[in-house]
Design an enzyme around this catalytic site. Structure first.
Site, PDB file in Angstrom:
ATOM      1  N   HIS A   1      17.734   9.880 -18.608  1.00  0.00           N
ATOM      2  CA  HIS A   1      17.433   8.988 -17.472  1.00  0.00           C
ATOM      3  C   HIS A   1      16.775   7.695 -17.979  1.00  0.00           C
ATOM      4  O   HIS A   1      15.932   7.736 -18.870  1.00  0.00           O
ATOM      5  CB  HIS A   1      16.526   9.691 -16.455  1.00  0.00           C
ATOM      6  CG  HIS A   1      16.469   8.947 -15.154  1.00  0.00           C
ATOM      7  ND1 HIS A   1      15.708   7.828 -14.995  1.00  0.00           N
ATOM      8  CD2 HIS A   1      17.116   9.132 -13.980  1.00  0.00           C
ATOM      9  CE1 HIS A   1      15.883   7.349 -13.761  1.00  0.00           C
ATOM     10  NE2 HIS A   1      16.735   8.131 -13.132  1.00  0.00           N
TER      11      HIS A   1
ATOM     12  N   GLU B   1      24.048   5.017 -13.895  1.00  0.00           N
ATOM     13  CA  GLU B   1      22.989   4.444 -13.069  1.00  0.00           C
ATOM     14  C   GLU B   1      22.570   3.079 -13.616  1.00  0.00           C
ATOM     15  O   GLU B   1      21.722   3.008 -14.528  1.00  0.00           O
ATOM     16  CB  GLU B   1      21.768   5.369 -13.077  1.00  0.00           C
ATOM     17  CG  GLU B   1      22.061   6.766 -12.592  1.00  0.00           C
ATOM     18  CD  GLU B   1      20.773   7.461 -12.169  1.00  0.00           C
ATOM     19  OE1 GLU B   1      20.623   7.711 -10.971  1.00  0.00           O
ATOM     20  OE2 GLU B   1      19.916   7.711 -13.024  1.00  0.00           O
TER      21      GLU B   1
HETATM   22  P1  PGA Z   1      17.121   5.462  -6.607  1.00  0.00           P
HETATM   23  O1  PGA Z   1      17.026   6.284  -7.978  1.00  0.00           O
HETATM   24  O2  PGA Z   1      18.079   6.231  -5.711  1.00  0.00           O
HETATM   25  O3  PGA Z   1      15.726   5.418  -6.064  1.00  0.00           O
HETATM   26  O4  PGA Z   1      17.660   4.124  -6.924  1.00  0.00           O
HETATM   27  C1  PGA Z   1      18.150   6.845  -8.565  1.00  0.00           C
HETATM   28  C2  PGA Z   1      17.793   7.545  -9.864  1.00  0.00           C
HETATM   29  O5  PGA Z   1      16.993   7.017 -10.644  1.00  0.00           O
HETATM   30  O6  PGA Z   1      18.299   8.651 -10.143  1.00  0.00           O
END
Ligand code: PGA
Length: 229
Positions: free
Chosen positions: A88, A157
């Site tokens: 992440h 992401e």
């Molecule tokens: P968010 O986070 O939906 O608050 O943008 C997503 C994540 O970091 O998995």
């Protein structure tokens, strides 16, 4: 579709228990083909029951040992946890996890046959350089990662979309997912970054999107469940 709730450093053991109770009331109405995951903080892991998968946000690549402040396989086994988030951007950024650390973690949990949701994503200055720069950056995040692993799910992401309320556009998600799908040999590919009840329909209708990893919008059951109901 996969709907995964990443609580990050939110919720307590008590509030997670209530969350799960409420979630279970909603899950009966979901499409049986859809899969729901929750990733509470480590202190709220427990033997929950329900039609969802409980995963861990992070763990140390060891069964047990002298790793102050970390949890290992022994602590996960207590709750039969077999799903982990690795890579992440918040761990890469705030906890200083290098690609080497991330790939070692990946190998360890792959050996344990864990289902791995492996996260990748580019910062804004790279996105601003254009698509080729983005792909080059993302491909570097597969260094040391076995993309052929059968229990692999990838989450794309973009860092600039995480927690900002500004999701990537349909075109950005679509082109990036199309390119990534080739790299990961068709493995499930989630999108993450400000996914919420208002944009979820649009996001999951994009070709190459197999689900979402949700932070902020997953913290309240009402909001999160609207995304899969
Ligand atoms: P968010 O986070 O939906 O608050 O943008 C997503 C994540 O970091 O998995």
């Amino acid at each position: 579709m996969i709907f995964a709730a990443n609580f990050k450093t939110n919720h307590t053991r008590k509030s997670t228990e209530y969350y799960v109770q409420d979630l279970n009331k909603k899950l009966g109405a979901k499409d049986p083909e859809d899969k729901v995951y929750i990733f509470p903080p480590a202190t709220a892991l427990d033997n929950y029951e329900g039609d969802f998968t409980l995963g861990v946000q992070n763990a140390y690549p060891a069964v047990n040992g002298a790793y102050t402040g970390e949890i290992g396989l022994e602590q996960l086994d207590e709750f039969d946890i077999g799903t982990i988030l690795i890579g992440h951007s918040e761990r890469r950024e705030h906890l200083g996890e290098s690609q080497k650390t991330v790939s070692e973690k990946f190998s360890f949990f792959q050996e344990q046959n864990f289902e791995i949701i492996y996260c990748i994503g580019e910062p804004l200055h790279i996105r601003e350089k254009g698509f080729e720069a983005v792909m080059q950056y993302l491909l570097a995040q597969f260094e040391g990662i076995d993309t052929g692993y059968e229990n692999l799910i990838v989450a794309y992401e973009p860092i600039w979309a995480i927690g900002t309320g500004r999701s990537a556009t349909v075109e950005e998600i679509s082109s990036t997912h199309r390119a990534l799908k080739k790299v990961i040999d068709g493995k499930p590919l989630l999108y993450g970054g400000s996914a919420n009840p208002s944009n979820i329909k649009e996001i999951i209708s994009i070709a190459g999107v197999d689900g979402v990893l949700v932070g902020s919008a997953s913290l309240e059951v009402e909001k999160f469940s609207k995304m899969f109901l």
